[in-house]
Write a protein that holds these residues in place. Sequence first.
Motif, mmCIF file in Angstrom:
data_model
loop_
_atom_site.group_PDB
_atom_site.id
_atom_site.type_symbol
_atom_site.label_atom_id
_atom_site.label_comp_id
_atom_site.label_asym_id
_atom_site.label_seq_id
_atom_site.Cartn_x
_atom_site.Cartn_y
_atom_site.Cartn_z
ATOM 1 N N HIS A 111 8.011 6.657 0.489
ATOM 2 C CA HIS A 111 8.306 7.614 -0.579
ATOM 3 C C HIS A 111 8.011 9.017 -0.091
ATOM 4 O O HIS A 111 6.875 9.330 0.287
ATOM 5 C CB HIS A 111 7.459 7.289 -1.814
ATOM 6 N N ASP A 112 9.031 9.879 -0.063
ATOM 7 C CA ASP A 112 8.881 11.281 0.319
ATOM 8 C C ASP A 112 8.646 12.087 -0.947
ATOM 9 O O ASP A 112 9.489 12.123 -1.837
ATOM 10 C CB ASP A 112 10.134 11.757 1.057
ATOM 11 N N HIS A 113 7.499 12.744 -1.053
ATOM 12 C CA HIS A 113 7.130 13.475 -2.259
ATOM 13 C C HIS A 113 7.809 14.834 -2.367
ATOM 14 O O HIS A 113 7.765 15.456 -3.418
ATOM 15 C CB HIS A 113 5.606 13.656 -2.325
ATOM 16 N N GLY A 114 8.405 15.333 -1.297
ATOM 17 C CA GLY A 114 9.111 16.603 -1.333
ATOM 18 C C GLY A 114 8.234 17.804 -1.021
ATOM 19 O O GLY A 114 8.724 18.893 -0.775
ATOM 20 N N ASP A 115 6.930 17.635 -1.031
ATOM 21 C CA ASP A 115 6.026 18.749 -0.733
ATOM 22 C C ASP A 115 5.422 18.627 0.668
ATOM 23 O O ASP A 115 4.398 19.226 0.966
ATOM 24 C CB ASP A 115 4.910 18.829 -1.778
ATOM 25 N N GLY A 116 6.068 17.853 1.520
ATOM 26 C CA GLY A 116 5.578 17.647 2.881
ATOM 27 C C GLY A 116 4.724 16.404 3.020
ATOM 28 O O GLY A 116 4.275 16.081 4.114
ATOM 29 N N ASN A 146 1.939 -14.505 2.343
ATOM 30 C CA ASN A 146 2.135 -15.718 3.137
ATOM 31 C C ASN A 146 2.593 -16.869 2.257
ATOM 32 O O ASN A 146 2.752 -16.728 1.046
ATOM 33 C CB ASN A 146 0.868 -16.072 3.921
ATOM 34 N N GLU A 147 2.775 -18.044 2.858
ATOM 35 C CA GLU A 147 3.304 -19.195 2.140
ATOM 36 C C GLU A 147 2.325 -19.749 1.114
ATOM 37 O O GLU A 147 2.708 -20.484 0.213
ATOM 38 C CB GLU A 147 3.720 -20.295 3.134
ATOM 39 N N MET A 148 1.046 -19.378 1.227
ATOM 40 C CA MET A 148 0.034 -19.838 0.278
ATOM 41 C C MET A 148 -0.016 -18.944 -0.960
ATOM 42 O O MET A 148 -0.738 -19.232 -1.904
ATOM 43 C CB MET A 148 -1.348 -19.838 0.943
ATOM 44 N N GLY A 149 0.728 -17.839 -0.959
ATOM 45 C CA GLY A 149 0.724 -16.930 -2.091
ATOM 46 C C GLY A 149 -0.282 -15.799 -1.946
ATOM 47 O O GLY A 149 -0.404 -14.958 -2.823
ATOM 48 N N ASP A 150 -1.029 -15.793 -0.841
ATOM 49 C CA ASP A 150 -1.980 -14.711 -0.599
ATOM 50 C C ASP A 150 -1.214 -13.462 -0.192
ATOM 51 O O ASP A 150 -0.295 -13.518 0.620
ATOM 52 C CB ASP A 150 -2.954 -15.091 0.517
ATOM 53 N N SER A 151 -1.599 -12.314 -0.761
ATOM 54 C CA SER A 151 -0.898 -11.085 -0.419
ATOM 55 C C SER A 151 -1.888 -9.995 -0.050
ATOM 56 O O SER A 151 -3.053 -10.021 -0.447
ATOM 57 C CB SER A 151 -0.019 -10.613 -1.580
ATOM 58 N N LYS A 152 -1.390 -9.033 0.722
ATOM 59 C CA LYS A 152 -2.186 -7.884 1.144
ATOM 60 C C LYS A 152 -1.278 -6.663 1.081
ATOM 61 O O LYS A 152 -0.156 -6.684 1.576
ATOM 62 C CB LYS A 152 -2.702 -8.085 2.564
ATOM 63 N N THR A 153 -1.782 -5.597 0.450
ATOM 64 C CA THR A 153 -1.015 -4.360 0.321
ATOM 65 C C THR A 153 -1.827 -3.221 0.938
ATOM 66 O O THR A 153 -3.011 -3.064 0.645
ATOM 67 C CB THR A 153 -0.723 -4.041 -1.154
ATOM 68 N N VAL A 154 -1.162 -2.445 1.807
ATOM 69 C CA VAL A 154 -1.802 -1.299 2.451
ATOM 70 C C VAL A 154 -0.944 -0.076 2.184
ATOM 71 O O VAL A 154 0.269 -0.113 2.358
ATOM 72 C CB VAL A 154 -1.943 -1.529 3.974
ATOM 73 N N LYS A 155 -1.595 1.004 1.725
ATOM 74 C CA LYS A 155 -0.873 2.250 1.430
ATOM 75 C C LYS A 155 -1.447 3.358 2.306
ATOM 76 O O LYS A 155 -2.658 3.505 2.406
ATOM 77 C CB LYS A 155 -1.013 2.618 -0.044
ATOM 78 N N LYS A 156 -0.557 4.128 2.922
ATOM 79 C CA LYS A 156 -0.967 5.235 3.791
ATOM 80 C C LYS A 156 -0.191 6.472 3.383
ATOM 81 O O LYS A 156 1.012 6.417 3.185
ATOM 82 C CB LYS A 156 -0.675 4.890 5.248
ATOM 83 N N GLU A 157 -0.903 7.593 3.248
ATOM 84 C CA GLU A 157 -0.261 8.844 2.877
ATOM 85 C C GLU A 157 -0.597 9.882 3.931
ATOM 86 O O GLU A 157 -1.734 9.997 4.370
ATOM 87 C CB GLU A 157 -0.738 9.320 1.516
ATOM 88 N N SER A 158 0.426 10.643 4.349
ATOM 89 C CA SER A 158 0.210 11.709 5.328
ATOM 90 C C SER A 158 0.919 12.962 4.854
ATOM 91 O O SER A 158 1.987 12.903 4.256
ATOM 92 C CB SER A 158 0.711 11.289 6.706
ATOM 93 N N CYS A 159 0.283 14.094 5.100
ATOM 94 C CA CYS A 159 0.843 15.375 4.711
ATOM 95 C C CYS A 159 0.874 16.294 5.934
ATOM 96 O O CYS A 159 -0.044 16.291 6.734
ATOM 97 C CB CYS A 159 0.002 16.041 3.623
ATOM 98 N N ASP A 160 1.953 17.066 6.055
ATOM 99 C CA ASP A 160 2.075 17.987 7.181
ATOM 100 C C ASP A 160 1.308 19.262 6.958
ATOM 101 O O ASP A 160 0.967 19.756 6.015
ATOM 102 C CB ASP A 160 3.539 18.333 7.454
#
Length: 76
Positions: A47-52, A62-76
């Motif tokens: 997702h590009d926020h438009g402000d850099g 996985n097949e067992m239904g276990d999930s992992k979510t990782v979010k990373k944000e970077s700004c110039d």
Amino acid sequence: MRHPLLAAAALLSLGAAAQAQTTVIERDRPAVVVDRPASESKSVTVHDHGDGCVSKTVRKENEMGDSKTVKKESCD
């Protein structure tokens, strides 16, 4: 008399430089194999926020239904 002494000093310094040794160490590393289950799913959202600033979210499940979510944000 001065030139033969300079010549002798030059020869001695070249001889000392020729005796210097370099050691090279080579290592054979084993191959790394990552075996992932065929039923693993992965989704990537950018997702590009438009402000850099840009955020990227990666979700794996996985097949067992276990999930992992990782979010990373970077700004110039």
